[in-house]
Motif scaffolding. Structure first.
Motif, PDB file in Angstrom:
ATOM      1  N   SER A   1       6.039   2.076  -4.205  1.00  0.00           N
ATOM      2  CA  SER A   1       6.593   1.225  -5.101  1.00  0.00           C
ATOM      3  C   SER A   1       5.840  -0.051  -5.111  1.00  0.00           C
ATOM      4  O   SER A   1       6.183  -1.204  -5.060  1.00  0.00           O
ATOM      5  N   GLN A   2       4.447   0.007  -5.003  1.00  0.00           N
ATOM      6  CA  GLN A   2       3.696  -1.226  -4.843  1.00  0.00           C
ATOM      7  C   GLN A   2       3.370  -1.688  -6.012  1.00  0.00           C
ATOM      8  O   GLN A   2       3.022  -1.287  -7.127  1.00  0.00           O
ATOM      9  N   ASP A   3       3.644  -3.026  -5.991  1.00  0.00           N
ATOM     10  CA  ASP A   3       3.612  -3.732  -7.259  1.00  0.00           C
ATOM     11  C   ASP A   3       2.001  -4.186  -7.544  1.00  0.00           C
ATOM     12  O   ASP A   3       1.417  -3.758  -6.492  1.00  0.00           O
ATOM     13  N   ASN A   4       1.707  -4.756  -8.564  1.00  0.00           N
ATOM     14  CA  ASN A   4       0.412  -5.315  -8.798  1.00  0.00           C
ATOM     15  C   ASN A   4       0.206  -6.257  -7.651  1.00  0.00           C
ATOM     16  O   ASN A   4       1.008  -7.209  -7.270  1.00  0.00           O
ATOM     17  N   THR A   5      -0.917  -6.092  -7.036  1.00  0.00           N
ATOM     18  CA  THR A   5      -1.470  -6.973  -5.972  1.00  0.00           C
ATOM     19  C   THR A   5      -2.733  -7.699  -6.125  1.00  0.00           C
ATOM     20  O   THR A   5      -3.745  -6.742  -6.227  1.00  0.00           O
ATOM     21  N   THR A   6      -2.877  -8.738  -5.726  1.00  0.00           N
ATOM     22  CA  THR A   6      -4.281  -9.518  -5.996  1.00  0.00           C
ATOM     23  C   THR A   6      -4.440 -10.299  -5.022  1.00  0.00           C
ATOM     24  O   THR A   6      -3.344 -11.279  -4.500  1.00  0.00           O
ATOM     25  N   CYS A   7      -5.473 -10.506  -4.194  1.00  0.00           N
ATOM     26  CA  CYS A   7      -5.835 -11.354  -3.212  1.00  0.00           C
ATOM     27  C   CYS A   7      -7.274 -12.119  -3.387  1.00  0.00           C
ATOM     28  O   CYS A   7      -8.172 -11.099  -3.789  1.00  0.00           O
ATOM     29  N   VAL A   8      -7.501 -13.223  -2.908  1.00  0.00           N
ATOM     30  CA  VAL A   8      -8.967 -13.764  -2.759  1.00  0.00           C
ATOM     31  C   VAL A   8      -8.760 -14.160  -1.212  1.00  0.00           C
ATOM     32  O   VAL A   8      -7.824 -15.191  -0.896  1.00  0.00           O
TER      33      VAL A   8
END
Lengths: 247, 284
Positions: free
Chosen positions: A234-241
């Motif tokens: 159930s992983q949502d959109n995920t973004t990391c910098v």
């Protein structure tokens, strides 16, 4: 002084990627922005893409006399207007909006901007601090007394704790996080900009333990791997910098 | 007012009439510093950097709340920690207020240097952080962050919530009207797509005061905009769903005034976007 950077964005198991990000690094300056779009069909993705591109262009065209905090403050209104314009374009983009978290590092001075519930963390040694607030319904409830809270919950049943009370596209952003005074970074400090896909999956402590003492790119891969594994499908959109100040 | 400002050992300016200690610095940090070094009044800033560094902080400093909000400490408790929810639907609860309230009147009287050096200067000069000869040294990262965090929302966060009105971003496509139960006489908006019904507050239609309704997704009402049809289906819970007296086993088409029964609650469907009415024909 220099910077190392690692970044990653995944769609998770959602149908659309509604996150957007951009980063740019020169010898003395690091600039990064992460947006989490929202609003059905194509609206959310378009909103985050517009916000990222618009801020990038504004930053590139920034007057050198202007301070970063005042630049960020102006940018909020410009971005907000852009997204309100987008909402009027079609029914599909009617509900479009986006969170935004941005960081500008000049030498070792960190400035940030946040609207919505995407976060900026600073990691130093064995400490992790979330410096931006989540501008959601729970934040406003935090500030109520118990009685007020009870009354309010009775009268407003449709609310959700994670519903945003401030975002780009609200039409007049009044709640935001900007630091007027620069935060002095130290060598080896890490800055993490992330959407809620990560922070709904992992606790601050888990993020810290993964990012400690590992090469940047490897640690960010581990971060995503752990988050995806923990949410089991159930992983949502995920973004990391992730930006590290060089020693 | 500016004449009353004094400087703490860390270089922050504050109003001594309002604050005993510097409101920007972490108080325990200061008091532990004072206790161990018996410094004369703080406003006489003669302490050197090494003095600060040699003063270990015996206990983790309590942190100010600002900027460190954690959802896990939410008043909602576990009830809301539904990891399946996604903030995509967050729009519904957004509000827009017109009054321009200033930040809290009891915010610390922080003096921020009026001109922050511009980009070119910042790169060419030593970074300016506070007007102090010795750079501040904080015992914790949190204290260092607190020193630069200031919230200047032009609207009181509390006011937003109290006056939160639906922004109308999800156009209504129909209503469920309660004809039996705690919510007798009330209506609930239906939006295009899936509408979850249950007792939890994160449902699209939360029936929080109905103990006979399952907490999570007792049933789901779907509006399909292409053909303008409403469907009902059993949710993920153990509670059964009835449509006009018959148990719902498969997604079932609904028509106007169909009667839904969940536990002891009864709801009627009142469609809006049927018979040719389409939101697509209207604009903001």
């Amino acid at each position: 002084m220099g910077f190392n950077i690692a970044e990653k964005s995944i769609i998770g198991n959602r149908e659309d990627q509604q996150d957007g990000y951009y980063s740019c690094i020169t010898e003395n300056i690091a600039f990064a922005v992460v947006c989490d779009g929202m609003g059905g069909s194509s609206g959310g993705g378009a909103a985050s893409m517009i916000a990222v591109n618009r801020l990038k262009k504004l930053y590139e065209a920034k007057n050198t006399n202007e301070t970063i905090p005042s630049f960020f403050l102006k940018a909020i209104d410009i971005l907000d207007e852009s997204i309100v314009g987008l909402q009027k374009e079609s029914l599909e983009t009617r509900g479009a909006g986006t969170t935004i978290v941005a960081a500008a590092i000049l030498q070792n001075n960190l400035y940030w901007l946040s609207v919505g519930d995407s976060r900026l963390y600073i990691l130093r040694g064995n400490e992790i601090v979330q410096v931006t607030r989540d501008h959601n319904f729970a934040l406003s409830l935090e500030q109520l007394t118990n009685t007020e809270r009870q009354d309010f919950l009775q009268s407003q049943r449709m609310h959700r704790a994670d519903a945003l009370i401030s975002f780009i596209g609200i039409g007049g952003v009044k709640i935001y996080d900007i630091n007027d005074t620069a935060f002095p970074l130290q060598p080896d400090d890490k800055i993490l900009l992330t959407t809620d896909g990560l922070t709904k999956a992992l606790t601050d402590e888990e993020i810290l333990s993964i990012l400690q003492d590992k090469p940047l790119q490897e640690s960010i891969e581990t971060l995503f791997y752990t988050a995806t594994k923990k949410t089991t499908g159930s992983q949502d959109n995920t973004t990391c910098v992730l930006i590290q100040i060089q020693k | 007012m500016a004449t009353n400002k004094v400087q703490c050992p860390y270089g922050h300016f504050y109003n001594p009439d309002k604050y005993v200690d510097c409101p920007i610095c972490n108080k325990s940090l200061l008091s532990s510093f004072n206790a161990q070094t018996s410094v004369t009044p703080q406003r006489e800033t003669t302490a050197s950097r090494s003095q600060f560094e040699e003063t270990p902080d015996p206990s983790p400093a309590p942190v100010r709340n600002s900027g460190t909000y954690r959802p896990t400490s939410s008043v909602f408790g576990n009830q809301y920690e539904d990891t399946s929810t996604h903030p995509v639907a967050s729009f519904k609860t957004v509000s827009i207020m017109n009054d321009n309230q200033q930040a809290s009147p009891d915010a610390p009287a922080i003096v921020i240097p009026e001109s922050i050096p511009n980009l070119a200067q910042e790169i060419s000069q030593e970074p300016i952080y506070v007007a102090s000869s010795a750079p501040p040294v904080f015992s914790t990262l949190q204290a260092a962050v607190n020193a630069v965090v200031s919230h200047k929302d032009t609207e009181d966060v509390k006011t937003v919530a109290m006056w939160n009105a639906p922004a109308g971003i999800d156009p209504v496509v129909g209503w469920l009207v309660c004809v039996k139960g705690e919510y007798f006489g009330q209506s609930f908006n239906l939006k295009a797509g899936n509408n979850t019904v249950g007792r939890a507050m994160n449902m699209d239609i939360p029936l929080a005061q109905e103990p006979s309704v399952s907490r999570n997704k007792h049933c789901v009402i779907t509006y399909e905009p292409l053909n303008q049809v409403f469907y009902i289906q059993q949710g993920e819970s153990s509670g059964l769903t009835y449509l006009n007296g018959e148990m719902v086993m498969f997604p079932t088409k609904m028509k106007e005034q169909d009667r839904i029964k969940l536990g002891t609650v009864e709801l009627l469907l009142i469609p809006f976007c049927t018979n040719g009415f389409r939101w697509e024909e209207y604009s903001v």
